[in-house]
Write a protein that holds these residues in place. Structure first.
Motif, PDB file in Angstrom:
ATOM      1  N   LEU A 203       0.856  -1.183   0.000  1.00  0.00           N
ATOM      2  CA  LEU A 203       0.000   0.000   0.000  1.00  0.00           C
ATOM      3  C   LEU A 203       0.892   1.233   0.000  1.00  0.00           C
ATOM      4  CD1 LEU A 203      -2.635  -1.013   2.730  1.00  0.00           C
ATOM      5  CD2 LEU A 203      -3.016  -0.951   0.268  1.00  0.00           C
ATOM      6  N   PRO A 204       0.400   2.380  -0.467  1.00  0.00           N
ATOM      7  CA  PRO A 204       1.212   3.597  -0.425  1.00  0.00           C
ATOM      8  C   PRO A 204       1.647   3.924   1.006  1.00  0.00           C
ATOM      9  CG  PRO A 204      -0.719   3.905  -1.811  1.00  0.00           C
ATOM     10  CD  PRO A 204      -0.907   2.601  -1.111  1.00  0.00           C
ATOM     11  N   TRP A 205       2.852   4.463   1.159  1.00  0.00           N
ATOM     12  CA  TRP A 205       3.383   4.808   2.474  1.00  0.00           C
ATOM     13  C   TRP A 205       2.433   5.690   3.275  1.00  0.00           C
ATOM     14  CZ3 TRP A 205       7.604   2.855   4.891  1.00  0.00           C
ATOM     15  CH2 TRP A 205       8.516   2.142   4.116  1.00  0.00           C
ATOM     16  N   PRO A 206       1.850   6.736   2.695  1.00  0.00           N
ATOM     17  CA  PRO A 206       0.959   7.607   3.487  1.00  0.00           C
ATOM     18  C   PRO A 206      -0.226   6.853   4.078  1.00  0.00           C
ATOM     19  CG  PRO A 206       1.571   8.690   1.433  1.00  0.00           C
ATOM     20  CD  PRO A 206       2.041   7.273   1.334  1.00  0.00           C
ATOM     21  N   VAL A 207      -0.750   5.875   3.349  1.00  0.00           N
ATOM     22  CA  VAL A 207      -1.900   5.105   3.845  1.00  0.00           C
ATOM     23  C   VAL A 207      -1.496   4.276   5.064  1.00  0.00           C
ATOM     24  CG1 VAL A 207      -3.558   3.286   3.288  1.00  0.00           C
ATOM     25  CG2 VAL A 207      -2.982   5.025   1.585  1.00  0.00           C
ATOM     26  N   ILE A 208      -0.339   3.616   4.974  1.00  0.00           N
ATOM     27  CA  ILE A 208       0.137   2.796   6.093  1.00  0.00           C
ATOM     28  C   ILE A 208       0.457   3.674   7.296  1.00  0.00           C
ATOM     29  CG2 ILE A 208       1.948   1.217   6.856  1.00  0.00           C
ATOM     30  CD1 ILE A 208       2.118   0.155   4.034  1.00  0.00           C
ATOM     31  N   ALA A 209       1.090   4.828   7.050  1.00  0.00           N
ATOM     32  CA  ALA A 209       1.438   5.734   8.153  1.00  0.00           C
ATOM     33  C   ALA A 209       0.183   6.245   8.851  1.00  0.00           C
ATOM     34  CB  ALA A 209       2.266   6.900   7.613  1.00  0.00           C
ATOM     35  N   LEU A 210      -0.830   6.592   8.068  1.00  0.00           N
ATOM     36  CA  LEU A 210      -2.085   7.074   8.655  1.00  0.00           C
ATOM     37  C   LEU A 210      -2.745   5.979   9.478  1.00  0.00           C
ATOM     38  CD1 LEU A 210      -4.236   9.270   8.907  1.00  0.00           C
ATOM     39  CD2 LEU A 210      -5.259   8.415   6.785  1.00  0.00           C
ATOM     40  N   ALA A 211      -2.697   4.750   8.990  1.00  0.00           N
ATOM     41  CA  ALA A 211      -3.277   3.627   9.735  1.00  0.00           C
ATOM     42  C   ALA A 211      -2.548   3.425  11.061  1.00  0.00           C
ATOM     43  CB  ALA A 211      -3.223   2.355   8.892  1.00  0.00           C
TER      44      ALA A 211
END
Length: 332
Positions: free
Chosen positions: A7-15
């Motif tokens: 998954l894109p880094w921003p999505v994982i970081a937000l999760a």
């Protein structure tokens, strides 16, 4: 250690942030209360989710060898759906678009595992299918693809999809810089727009081909796909007759030069392999063994599974305790 996130880094970081924030709030609100066990259970759940998110990063260590597959690429099919693609001069009396359908699916079969996108153009350009690895979706999109109805036709440019194609390739290249993009342009070269066609942009195009359909003699076109539909009439002539669309191979060769890919005239008699062999062979064949990596995500996923076992075991224990308590109750 290297990472290949699914998954894109921003999505994982937000999760990550959401999970940690929720866990912190849940633990803080139950600390020092009779509900300390729920707080512990919340911490277990958080740990399992965090481990799954770490697994989604796909950590790995350099090592071993892997086969560099030709399928590791983005393939863009740019298909002319103007009325002229209904002309019946492909492989005898078949429509040009029927030839496109066969070739597109043949290319998709040869490049199994790649990501495919479908862009069409007539009076306007549109993305019929964004990049996806689902070949079934591509087959469905091609099966339902029809030439533009004559009543809505307002003239089309052979390079009508140029800007849209450029934007989509640039966006994909920005997200995956090392992934090659192949472009397969399929059309008859007939330009009916009042404006001269704009040049096609070859930026970030690693290979592909321009596929030409139709003949110089031309063919008639039915107004719709209905079996009993009449043929398009030539309204520019004083003598009533059926309109004839003629392929413009010179225009198609010009587009091939602009995209820096080979041109192939598709008549329905030559196998697809002949065309693919010319479509930048270096980008279409396996490159042999390359440096591999040892995947570590499964260790994180296994740890998450073991922690998650706390939930069914806890409920099983509560169920057994409840049954035991019921058995100890004196009967009335």
């Amino acid at each position: 250690m290297t990472f290949a996130p699914i998954l894109p880094w921003p999505v994982i970081a937000l999760a990550f942030v959401c999970v940690l924030a929720f866990t912190g709030w849940a633990v803080a609100t139950t600390r020092g209360t009779p509900y300390h066990r729920p707080a512990r259970n919340t911490a277990f759940r958080c740990a399992a989710v965090v481990l799954l998110l770490l697994a989604a990063l796909r950590p790995g260590l350099p090592g071993g060898h892997s086969q560099t597959a030709a399928a590791d690429m983005d393939v863009y099919f740019v298909v002319d759906t103007s009325t002229s693609m209904a002309a019946e001069d492909y492989n005898g009396a078949e429509t040009r678009l029927s030839g496109v359908r066969k070739d597109v699916m043949a290319v998709a079969k040869e490049l199994a595992g790649a990501k495919f996108a479908l862009i069409t153009f007539d009076s306007k350009a549109s993305v019929r299918m964004p990049l996806t690895g689902d070949a079934t979706a591509l087959q469905t999109a091609m099966t339902t693809l029809q030439p533009q109805n004559t009543r809505y036709a307002k003239g089309s440019s052979v390079s009508g999809a140029s800007q849209l194609l450029k934007e989509k390739i640039a966006a994909a290249h920005k997200e995956h810089p090392g992934r090659p993009a192949l472009v397969f342009y399929a059309g008859d070269g007939e330009n009916t727009s009042a404006d001269a066609p704009a040049p096609m942009d070859a930026s970030n195009v690693a290979g592909g081909a321009v596929l030409g359909y139709g003949t110089a003699e031309g063919g008639r076109m039915k107004e719709t796909t209905d079996a009993d539909a009449g043929y398009v009439r030539d309204k520019t002539s004083d003598t009533p007759r059926d309109a004839v669309s003629k392929a413009d191979e010179a225009q198609l060769r010009s587009i091939a030069e602009q995209l820096k890919v080979p041109y192939s005239h598709r008549t329905g008699t030559a196998p697809t392999s002949d065309m693919l062999g010319k479509a930048q062979p270096g980008a279409l064949v396996a490159n042999g063994d390359g440096p591999g990596r040892v995947e570590l995500y499964w260790l994180l996923a296994l740890a998450a599974f073991l922690i998650a076992l706390n939930e069914p075991l806890r409920h099983l224990g509560a169920l057994l305790n409840l049954r035991s308590a019921q058995q100890k109750e004196p009967s009335a």
